[in-house]
Enzyme design. Sequence first.
Site, PDB file in Angstrom:
ATOM      1  CD1 TRP A  30     -27.793  17.675 -12.361  1.00 48.74           C
ATOM      2  CD2 TRP A  30     -28.399  19.415 -11.101  1.00 48.74           C
ATOM      3  NE1 TRP A  30     -29.061  18.056 -12.745  1.00 48.74           N
ATOM      4  CE2 TRP A  30     -29.447  19.113 -11.994  1.00 48.74           C
ATOM      5  CE3 TRP A  30     -28.561  20.479 -10.200  1.00 48.74           C
ATOM      6  CZ2 TRP A  30     -30.645  19.844 -12.032  1.00 48.74           C
ATOM      7  CZ3 TRP A  30     -29.750  21.209 -10.238  1.00 48.74           C
ATOM      8  CH2 TRP A  30     -30.773  20.886 -11.142  1.00 48.74           C
ATOM      9  CG  ASN A  32     -31.760  16.519 -14.157  1.00 50.02           C
ATOM     10  OD1 ASN A  32     -30.545  16.473 -14.288  1.00 50.02           O
ATOM     11  ND2 ASN A  32     -32.559  16.595 -15.204  1.00 50.02           N
ATOM     12  CG  ASP A  33     -35.162  14.251 -15.677  1.00 54.56           C
ATOM     13  OD1 ASP A  33     -35.263  15.201 -14.900  1.00 54.56           O
ATOM     14  OD2 ASP A  33     -35.228  14.368 -16.912  1.00 54.56           O
ATOM     15  CD  GLN A  49     -30.769  13.262 -17.858  1.00 54.62           C
ATOM     16  OE1 GLN A  49     -30.707  14.332 -18.449  1.00 54.62           O
ATOM     17  NE2 GLN A  49     -30.315  12.132 -18.395  1.00 54.62           N
ATOM     18  NE  ARG A 155     -36.346  18.017 -23.124  1.00 52.24           N
ATOM     19  CZ  ARG A 155     -36.619  19.226 -23.599  1.00 52.24           C
ATOM     20  NH1 ARG A 155     -36.279  19.563 -24.832  1.00 52.24           N
ATOM     21  NH2 ARG A 155     -37.230  20.116 -22.831  1.00 52.24           N
ATOM     22  CD  GLU A 211     -38.882  18.931 -19.961  1.00 48.23           C
ATOM     23  OE1 GLU A 211     -37.895  19.421 -20.531  1.00 48.23           O
ATOM     24  OE2 GLU A 211     -39.076  19.044 -18.745  1.00 48.23           O
TER      25      GLU A 211
HETATM   26  N1  DQQ Z   1     -34.393  16.761 -18.063  1.00 41.97           N
HETATM   27  C1  DQQ Z   1     -33.588  16.156 -19.087  1.00 41.97           C
HETATM   28  C2  DQQ Z   1     -34.421  16.171 -20.308  1.00 41.97           C
HETATM   29  C3  DQQ Z   1     -35.799  16.236 -19.776  1.00 41.97           C
HETATM   30  C4  DQQ Z   1     -35.663  17.131 -18.594  1.00 41.97           C
HETATM   31  C5  DQQ Z   1     -32.304  16.933 -19.217  1.00 41.97           C
HETATM   32  C6  DQQ Z   1     -36.758  16.986 -17.583  1.00 41.97           C
HETATM   33  O1  DQQ Z   1     -34.210  14.998 -21.081  1.00 41.97           O
HETATM   34  O2  DQQ Z   1     -36.709  16.689 -20.728  1.00 41.97           O
HETATM   35  O3  DQQ Z   1     -31.537  16.855 -18.035  1.00 41.97           O
HETATM   36  O4  DQQ Z   1     -36.356  17.389 -16.300  1.00 41.97           O
END
Ligand code: DQQ
Length: 475
Positions: A30, A32-33, A49, A155, A211
Amino acid sequence: MTSENALAVRQQLVGDLHRPVYHFLPPSNWMNDPNGVIQWRGRYHLFYQYNPFGPMWGNIHWGHAVSDNLIHWTDLPLALAPTPGGPDEGGCFSGCAVDNGLPTIFYTGVHGERYEIQTQCMATSTDDLLTWQKYEGNSVLRNVPAESGQTRDFRDPYVWKEDDAWYMVIGSRIKDIGGAVFLYRSHNLTDWEYLHPLLTSDSKSHGALWECPNFFKLGDEWVLIISSHTGTSTASVIYFVGTYDNHRFTPVSEGVLDYGQLYAPLTCIDDQNRRLMYGWLREARSENEQRHAGWSGVQAIPRVLSLDSPRRLNMAPVPELETIRGQRYHHGPMVLTQPISLEVTGLALDITAEFEPQADGLCGIALACSPDGQEQTEILYEAAHQRLVVRKVALELHDVQVIHTRDIPHRLTDGESLKLRILLDASVVEIIANNRTSLTSRIYPSRADNNIVRLLGTKARLHALDIWKMTSIWQ
Ligand code: DQQ
């Protein structure tokens, strides 16, 4: 994992029809960001991430890759992992990197039930970003401002230097009202003083929780980008352009950064003074399918940002992408009256097209078309409504044809032609119209020979079409 091991894992997934070949994604599992993007000693570092244990969100670490040209990446070992008993024991959430003599990252450490406690942490590296030492006084910022109404959502620190101080914005919300970005200041990066909200809004206009804020100067203006977690009726990544005086931001215009699958973009500046934007391209398929594939999430090709005179954010994939263009197909001017299948086929293509539709004309391109016409993705401009439409026709269970349509505003000024840039890469479709309207989409063709390209149009002229076959960045 060493870079060699990572390449071996990548090899195992070669042949997956839906796995991009020229966009960055981790060897498996996986992502993500994008996080901590920075150019350091000439090299571009991308953190992200990452769940090292599977293709679903959870166990969030920071993955790491490095590139000399923003296109070819080398996998590096994990940069950050949760520390048991530490403020990040539940995960190392998103953040940024700055140059303070030493490379320094800020991220959100989470712990507690359902990631309830979110505080800002710092780490530094003394070996050119390879390994990271967490600051022993973590967290450097713990308390959510009282005016937030005691939300737990606090965050994604974004830090920059201005005059003789450091500033940080954090994504958050004001409970029962809407999204908020809070502004802080520090003289040493470890003690942070709360100033005030940089911007707030109501949930109806811009979503209930913001975010991954980015705040930076672009030309003579200041730009704030936020990712709206709960989304709005039209979009989830929004930008504001405005003035910034006495640490107060006053937006004068706003727009949608992307209408589709791009989320949590993160920007940095490079040594050519370019404002580069990375972004996570979310999947659009079920969790089960992601588990089965063994991977999830792709990074957009980094884009160069600029502003035009009506203060709209403009963007273009970095020109470095052109270095991996292969065989070229070109079509000169012609009048469009009906769909035409082109000689070029493929699922890894870079396309530029310029059209001139009449007032009631239609024009565009269909991609990933199956020979029998049962599947295809149409990218179509409807001049009468000034709208860009993406229509995906796919076969799903039991041969049922399903149609997903995304229809967004795209206004051309008098005499302006329609300019499309389309990056197709297996399941990724990045569409940018006239450098200012972005719609990223994900498609999952059911067969490898669903790779036909068609030119679409009635009451329209084609000025020029160029299609390049793209080569894999992992060879
Ligand atoms: N993804 C992160 C957070 C953020 C979110 C967690 C945005 O820090 O706010 O994986 O996709």
